[in-house]
Design an enzyme around this catalytic site. Sequence first.
Site, PDB file in Angstrom:
ATOM      1  N   GLU A  57      13.669   4.456 -20.797  1.00  0.00           N
ATOM      2  CA  GLU A  57      13.696   3.569 -22.023  1.00  0.00           C
ATOM      3  C   GLU A  57      13.478   2.293 -21.566  1.00  0.00           C
ATOM      4  OE1 GLU A  57      13.748   5.258 -24.778  1.00  0.00           O
ATOM      5  OE2 GLU A  57      14.235   7.160 -23.774  1.00  0.00           O
ATOM      6  N   THR A  62       4.819   1.953 -21.615  1.00  0.00           N
ATOM      7  CA  THR A  62       4.265   1.176 -22.539  1.00  0.00           C
ATOM      8  C   THR A  62       3.403   0.303 -21.675  1.00  0.00           C
ATOM      9  OG1 THR A  62       6.096   0.922 -23.735  1.00  0.00           O
ATOM     10  CG2 THR A  62       4.611  -0.575 -24.388  1.00  0.00           C
ATOM     11  N   ARG A 190       7.434   6.645 -28.883  1.00  0.00           N
ATOM     12  CA  ARG A 190       8.020   7.101 -27.674  1.00  0.00           C
ATOM     13  C   ARG A 190       7.699   8.353 -27.364  1.00  0.00           C
ATOM     14  NH1 ARG A 190       9.700   7.798 -23.045  1.00  0.00           N
ATOM     15  NH2 ARG A 190      11.950   7.999 -22.611  1.00  0.00           N
ATOM     16  N   ASP A 212       3.167   6.210 -12.837  1.00  0.00           N
ATOM     17  CA  ASP A 212       4.131   5.965 -13.715  1.00  0.00           C
ATOM     18  C   ASP A 212       4.963   7.392 -13.573  1.00  0.00           C
ATOM     19  OD1 ASP A 212       6.120   5.528 -15.803  1.00  0.00           O
ATOM     20  OD2 ASP A 212       4.537   6.042 -17.395  1.00  0.00           O
ATOM     21  N   GLN A 216      14.292   8.936 -16.524  1.00  0.00           N
ATOM     22  CA  GLN A 216      15.544   9.441 -16.722  1.00  0.00           C
ATOM     23  C   GLN A 216      15.993  10.298 -15.466  1.00  0.00           C
ATOM     24  OE1 GLN A 216      15.508  11.840 -20.532  1.00  0.00           O
ATOM     25  NE2 GLN A 216      15.382   9.871 -21.677  1.00  0.00           N
TER      26      GLN A 216
END
Length: 369
Positions: A57, A62, A190, A212, A216
């Site tokens: 998160e 993004t 998301r 990327d 998590q």
Amino acid sequence: AQTSKQEVRRKRRAVQEVMGCGPSAEQKRSDEISRDLNDQKEQLDNEIKLLLLGAGESGKSTIAKQMKIIHLNGFTGDERTAYKVAIFNNTISCIRSLVRATVDLGIEISAESQQASETIRAPEFEMLHTFPPELVQPIKTLWADPGIKQAFARASEFQLLDCAQHFLDDLDRISNSEFVPTVQDILACRTKTTGVSEVQFGVGTTRFRLVDVGGQRSERKKWMSCFPDVTAVMFVVAMSEYDLKLYEDNTTNRMFESLKLFKEICNNKYFSDTAMILFFNKTDIFKQKLEKVDLGVCFPDYKGKPGDYEDACQFLQDKFLSLNENPSKRVYVHFTCATDTQSVSVVFDACKDIVIQDLLQHRHAGGAG
């Protein structure tokens, strides 16, 4: 005969240098350095590997999307359409989270909203591929309910996607059968990053490969495979999440998780000579949240002025930089909002220059040694 000619040329050069009409030792050394830098620049032109790391998160994906917008002409019509499913499911997920929160927080909602909540919780709406028309009014009813709005104001007490307001405020557009996601929709939506994804693009003659990986905890075992040949690490921190808990365990503070993770990455032996760029992301949400939630809720040692954005930024920057155990290792810091294309473009330009300069200096130092 060939050897004799070479010897004559060698003696001629020696005589020229003695007489001052040939290149000096300093000039020759300068020429060598220039050639070395040119050679290194040519190697640089091949590829620069940037590794995006950070907790879940934080906004890594993004930033990867922004690179596609800025350097690869954005998203095709087919790519935009493909995001519809994620947007539909983000929207239903957000309203369900808010309904659950009213129960957990003991907040009352109207009888009409109670009925609407039964509709949105039906099993057939668990995974959406299109937006069912019968969901539009129930979601609108719930989103307008004062109890749901009260729960939304207490979003730090439960798990809620940042995109909740963006999509719930614009339900008529999203639920329309002709809906095509905008760039802002794509940036807001998301999707959990699993595995490793890459964006490759060019800036001038330099090729970049932005890697990327999921942030998590369950995804971090895959990070190691991406470590070799990294030119720079871009570590992303969601600075607005100082009062939120992890999705993974719902008990660990997200900012503490980021601090722990940054310490591990910054001091990792793989990155001892690697440029380290620290992105403080979600500056927009952070600024708004500071007006209501003091940074002291996360850091009792925070002594800045309550609600002061500059004080809070400086405190977080100092907190993270203090974890760098290598005095000779420089960490470059940038504050940005990953959903703002202009902001990311400016920051990336600065990062690009830093990375190239750092790499050239490092390679030259290595060659000189």
